[in-house]
Design a protein around this motif. Structure first.
Motif, PDB file in Angstrom:
ATOM      1  N   GLY A   1       0.805  -1.214   0.000  1.00 10.17           N
ATOM      2  CA  GLY A   1       0.000   0.000   0.000  1.00 10.17           C
ATOM      3  C   GLY A   1       0.838   1.263   0.000  1.00 10.17           C
ATOM      4  N   ARG A   2       2.027   1.216   0.606  1.00 10.09           N
ATOM      5  CA  ARG A   2       2.903   2.386   0.668  1.00 10.09           C
ATOM      6  C   ARG A   2       3.602   2.665  -0.657  1.00 10.09           C
ATOM      7  N   THR A   3       3.740   1.661  -1.496  1.00 11.57           N
ATOM      8  CA  THR A   3       4.545   1.812  -2.707  1.00 11.57           C
ATOM      9  C   THR A   3       4.039   2.950  -3.582  1.00 11.57           C
ATOM     10  N   GLY A   4       2.743   3.019  -3.779  1.00 10.86           N
ATOM     11  CA  GLY A   4       2.179   4.078  -4.616  1.00 10.86           C
ATOM     12  C   GLY A   4       2.433   5.456  -4.032  1.00 10.86           C
ATOM     13  N   THR A   5       2.308   5.584  -2.715  1.00  7.25           N
ATOM     14  CA  THR A   5       2.539   6.871  -2.067  1.00  7.25           C
ATOM     15  C   THR A   5       4.002   7.301  -2.201  1.00  7.25           C
ATOM     16  N   VAL A   6       4.913   6.369  -1.983  1.00 10.68           N
ATOM     17  CA  VAL A   6       6.335   6.689  -2.092  1.00 10.68           C
ATOM     18  C   VAL A   6       6.699   7.041  -3.534  1.00 10.68           C
ATOM     19  N   GLU A   7       6.095   6.360  -4.466  1.00 13.97           N
ATOM     20  CA  GLU A   7       6.361   6.660  -5.876  1.00 13.97           C
ATOM     21  C   GLU A   7       5.928   8.089  -6.205  1.00 13.97           C
ATOM     22  N   ALA A   8       4.780   8.511  -5.661  1.00 17.28           N
ATOM     23  CA  ALA A   8       4.323   9.886  -5.874  1.00 17.28           C
ATOM     24  C   ALA A   8       5.250  10.892  -5.185  1.00 17.28           C
ATOM     25  N   THR A   9       5.757  10.527  -4.007  1.00 17.29           N
ATOM     26  CA  THR A   9       6.701  11.403  -3.303  1.00 17.29           C
ATOM     27  C   THR A   9       7.959  11.618  -4.123  1.00 17.29           C
ATOM     28  N   LEU A  10       8.492  10.552  -4.689  1.00 12.66           N
ATOM     29  CA  LEU A  10       9.709  10.663  -5.497  1.00 12.66           C
ATOM     30  C   LEU A  10       9.468  11.496  -6.746  1.00 12.66           C
ATOM     31  N   ALA A  11       8.308  11.326  -7.369  1.00 15.87           N
ATOM     32  CA  ALA A  11       7.989  12.137  -8.550  1.00 15.87           C
ATOM     33  C   ALA A  11       7.918  13.615  -8.194  1.00 15.87           C
ATOM     34  N   ASP A  12       7.385  13.922  -7.019  1.00 10.86           N
ATOM     35  CA  ASP A  12       7.311  15.313  -6.583  1.00 10.86           C
ATOM     36  C   ASP A  12       8.704  15.883  -6.323  1.00 10.86           C
ATOM     37  N   LEU A  13       9.574  15.096  -5.713  1.00 11.99           N
ATOM     38  CA  LEU A  13      10.946  15.550  -5.454  1.00 11.99           C
ATOM     39  C   LEU A  13      11.660  15.891  -6.758  1.00 11.99           C
ATOM     40  N   ARG A  14      11.408  15.114  -7.783  1.00 13.07           N
ATOM     41  CA  ARG A  14      12.087  15.344  -9.060  1.00 13.07           C
ATOM     42  C   ARG A  14      11.616  16.620  -9.747  1.00 13.07           C
ATOM     43  N   THR A  15      10.415  17.084  -9.413  1.00 16.72           N
ATOM     44  CA  THR A  15       9.942  18.341  -9.988  1.00 16.72           C
ATOM     45  C   THR A  15      10.443  19.553  -9.206  1.00 16.72           C
ATOM     46  N   ARG A  16      10.788  19.358  -7.949  1.00 15.16           N
ATOM     47  CA  ARG A  16      11.180  20.483  -7.099  1.00 15.16           C
ATOM     48  C   ARG A  16      12.691  20.656  -6.985  1.00 15.16           C
ATOM     49  N   TYR A  17      13.439  19.563  -7.202  1.00 16.96           N
ATOM     50  CA  TYR A  17      14.883  19.626  -6.999  1.00 16.96           C
ATOM     51  C   TYR A  17      15.609  19.117  -8.251  1.00 16.96           C
ATOM     52  N   PRO A  18      16.892  19.463  -8.393  1.00 17.70           N
ATOM     53  CA  PRO A  18      17.654  18.937  -9.528  1.00 17.70           C
ATOM     54  C   PRO A  18      17.879  17.437  -9.392  1.00 17.70           C
ATOM     55  N   ALA A  19      18.304  16.814 -10.476  1.00 20.94           N
ATOM     56  CA  ALA A  19      18.494  15.358 -10.470  1.00 20.94           C
ATOM     57  C   ALA A  19      19.508  14.915  -9.427  1.00 20.94           C
ATOM     58  N   SER A  20      20.505  15.744  -9.155  1.00 16.86           N
ATOM     59  CA  SER A  20      21.526  15.371  -8.173  1.00 16.86           C
ATOM     60  C   SER A  20      20.940  15.187  -6.779  1.00 16.86           C
ATOM     61  N   ALA A  21      19.839  15.872  -6.486  1.00 19.60           N
ATOM     62  CA  ALA A  21      19.243  15.790  -5.156  1.00 19.60           C
ATOM     63  C   ALA A  21      18.597  14.438  -4.901  1.00 19.60           C
ATOM     64  N   THR A  22      18.116  13.784  -5.935  1.00 18.66           N
ATOM     65  CA  THR A  22      17.431  12.494  -5.778  1.00 18.66           C
ATOM     66  C   THR A  22      18.248  11.324  -6.316  1.00 18.66           C
ATOM     67  N   ALA A  23      19.497  11.584  -6.697  1.00 19.97           N
ATOM     68  CA  ALA A  23      20.316  10.516  -7.288  1.00 19.97           C
ATOM     69  C   ALA A  23      20.522   9.358  -6.313  1.00 19.97           C
ATOM     70  N   ALA A  24      20.564   9.638  -5.010  1.00 22.28           N
ATOM     71  CA  ALA A  24      20.836   8.600  -4.015  1.00 22.28           C
ATOM     72  C   ALA A  24      19.745   7.537  -3.969  1.00 22.28           C
ATOM     73  N   VAL A  25      18.525   7.860  -4.420  1.00 19.16           N
ATOM     74  CA  VAL A  25      17.420   6.894  -4.354  1.00 19.16           C
ATOM     75  C   VAL A  25      16.913   6.532  -5.750  1.00 19.16           C
ATOM     76  N   THR A  26      17.721   6.769  -6.739  1.00 16.53           N
ATOM     77  CA  THR A  26      17.320   6.414  -8.100  1.00 16.53           C
ATOM     78  C   THR A  26      17.095   4.904  -8.202  1.00 16.53           C
ATOM     79  N   GLY A  27      15.945   4.519  -8.710  1.00 10.73           N
ATOM     80  CA  GLY A  27      15.625   3.102  -8.870  1.00 10.73           C
ATOM     81  C   GLY A  27      15.110   2.419  -7.630  1.00 10.73           C
ATOM     82  N   TYR A  28      14.984   3.136  -6.515  1.00 11.82           N
ATOM     83  CA  TYR A  28      14.578   2.484  -5.271  1.00 11.82           C
ATOM     84  C   TYR A  28      13.145   1.962  -5.327  1.00 11.82           C
ATOM     85  N   VAL A  29      12.234   2.699  -5.920  1.00  6.68           N
ATOM     86  CA  VAL A  29      10.855   2.224  -5.982  1.00  6.68           C
ATOM     87  C   VAL A  29      10.763   0.965  -6.833  1.00  6.68           C
ATOM     88  N   GLU A  30      11.455   0.962  -7.960  1.00  5.56           N
ATOM     89  CA  GLU A  30      11.443  -0.223  -8.823  1.00  5.56           C
ATOM     90  C   GLU A  30      12.043  -1.428  -8.107  1.00  5.56           C
TER      91      GLU A  30
END
Length: 487
Positions: free
Chosen positions: A199-228
């Motif tokens: 049940g959490r997977t969908g919520t976390v996926e939406a959180t990551l998508a939001d982070l990618r719109t607000r911050y540069p790619a370097s900010a989320t590089a540490a969790v790239t591929g984590y949802v998959e």
């Protein structure tokens, strides 16, 4: 050379024998003198040869009771490899024991697992000491070759003690779990966590998508591929949960236990991966809030350092220039129109004031702790979910970062980031040796959910040290797990 054990016999010639000559009484023939001399000489040669053979055997034999004058010395590179392997194995044992203990605590409560928590903490202390020795060794301390050998022996000994403490607790741990008698309750706990994570997977996926719109790619590089990766572990988990329940219904207890442990390991790693995204989101938000106050604190530290310039407590003017440049770059990022990475900006502030010898109180201390904790947790999550490929170097630096986080948070982020870089390099070099295995097995082996000791991924680890972590092997007479239907 060979020696004939038979008694030598003189060779005989064909033809008539020479007539015997009577000798005068009281005289001795030449033959009577020559033959004894030949016999004595031959005996001497044989005795000398036998002495040489015995001496050579005494120098090389390995039978008990005979010590070689110069025992072979294990080359230092071999000892280093043994120490690295011991660190990796002990760290894996601690991590897998901690993972399974979480399921047992959820089922029986905190009080019931206190003895095993104590055993785990004791193993962690031994492992931390081993990592500390390894860190000093990598830094060249000690320098003498004999002392370095002792240091490597100390690493192996500490790791062995960590494993021994977990091995000693494993039998009582199994008695508490009683999976051979109460499989149903354990399955319910695992399935409950599985449903919660799904049940959490969908919520976390939406959180990551939001982070990618607000911050540069370097900010989320540490969790790239984590949802998959989390989804991959959950698919693996649901397969093995189904197989465990069906195997239990068929009376195949050992197979059911094996599948349950594999599912629990995958569920635990899915939790780490999803939590990593949430933790990054929280760290980025807190860093953005803290930057204005941190800049103000940094300016105050910079003024103090400038006032002390030229005194015994002063700092070189070059450091003041470096601090000014770092703080100016952060201000430009924060006030600009382009998205920026708050954690990177806050890290720049912390490093700039640390170079000036600033204390770790107040807002700057909070900033140092936030950056250090974010880097340490991110690296630990990566190592935990990629432990099948991560070597001793990355784990050693991570252990040092964890130690510093409690004593000197401003210094923790550097070894944490270096550990992450080494760990990612190990994963790239490791590649995918299970490309032909069953679906989702590759991720399970890479994460240490399966031990990777056979083409199908091998057994899952259990709570315990190196002598007990593989105790739940399937009965050779039972069919493999993939023969149990999942429909």
């Amino acid at each position: 050379m060979t020696i004939n054990a038979e008694v030598p016999v003189a060779a005989t010639r064909t033809g008539p024998a020479a007539p015997a000559r009577p000798e005068a009484e009281g005289t001795t023939s030449a033959a009577d003198l020559v033959l004894p001399l030949v016999a004595v000489g031959g005996a001497g040669v044989l005795a000398g040869y036998g002495y040489v053979r015995r001496t050579r055997r005494a120098r090389t034999r390995t039978t008990p009771g005979v010590v070689s004058p110069q025992p072979p010395v294990t080359p230092l590179p071999v000892l280093e490899r043994q120490a690295r392997a011991a660190l990796v194995q002990a760290d894996d044992c601690v991590r897998s024991s901690r993972d399974e203990l979480a399921f047992v605590e959820a089922r029986f409560g905190t009080r019931a697992v206190e003895p095993f928590v104590l055993a785990l903490h004791e193993a962690e202390r031994e492992l931390s000491a081993a990592f500390a020795i390894r860190l000093r060794y990598d830094e060249g301390v000690p320098e003498e070759k004999a002392a370095r050998r002792h240091a490597l022996a100390g690493i192996v000994g500490r790791c062995a003690e960590a494993g021994r403490r977990l091995d000693a607790a494993a039998p009582e741990f199994d008695q508490l779990r009683a999976l051979d008698r109460e499989m149903g309750e354990a399955l319910e706990v695992a399935e409950g966590r599985f449903r919660e994570l799904t049940g959490r997977t969908g919520t976390v996926e939406a959180t990551l998508a939001d982070l990618r719109t607000r911050y540069p790619a370097s900010a989320t590089a540490a969790v790239t591929g984590y949802v998959e990766q989390a989804k991959d572990r959950l698919v693996f988990a649901t397969t093995h949960l189904n197989q465990s329940r069906q195997a239990a219904d068929l009376g195949r207890t050992e197979q059911a236990v094996r599948d349950l442990r594999a599912a629990e390991g995958a569920i635990g790693q899915a939790d780490i991966l999803l939590a990593g995204v949430d933790e990054l989101a929280n760290s980025l938000a807190k860093a953005a809030e803290l930057i204005p106050a941190a800049l103000t604190g940094a300016e105050a530290e910079r003024a103090r350092a400038q006032a002390a310039t030229g005194t015994a407590d002063g700092v070189p003017r070059s450091l003041l220039g470096d601090t000014d440049a770092a703080l100016a770059a952060v201000r430009e990022e924060v006030t600009g129109d382009r998205p920026y990475d708050p954690l990177t900006a806050l890290r720049s502030i912390v490093r700039a004031v640390s170079a000036l010898g600033a204390g770790q109180d107040g807002v700057l201390g909070a900033a140092a702790w936030l950056v250090g904790r974010a880097d340490v947790r991110a690296t630990d999550g990566f190592v935990a979910t990629h432990r099948g490929a991560v070597g001793a170097g990355a784990r050693t630096l991570l252990a040092e970062a964890e130690r510093l986080l409690a004593t000197d948070p401003a210094a923790a982020d550097e070894p944490a980031l270096a550990a992450r870089q080494l760990a990612e390099q190990d994963v790239r070099v490791h590649g995918n040796p299970y490309s032909g295995a069953a679906e989702h097995t590759t991720g399970a082996v890479l994460g240490g959910v399966l031990l990777g000791e056979s083409p199908n991924g091998g057994p899952p680890p259990a709570f315990g040290g190196p002598n007990t972590r593989k105790r739940e092997e399937p009965d050779p007479g039972e069919p493999p797990s993939n023969s149990v239907r999942t429909d």
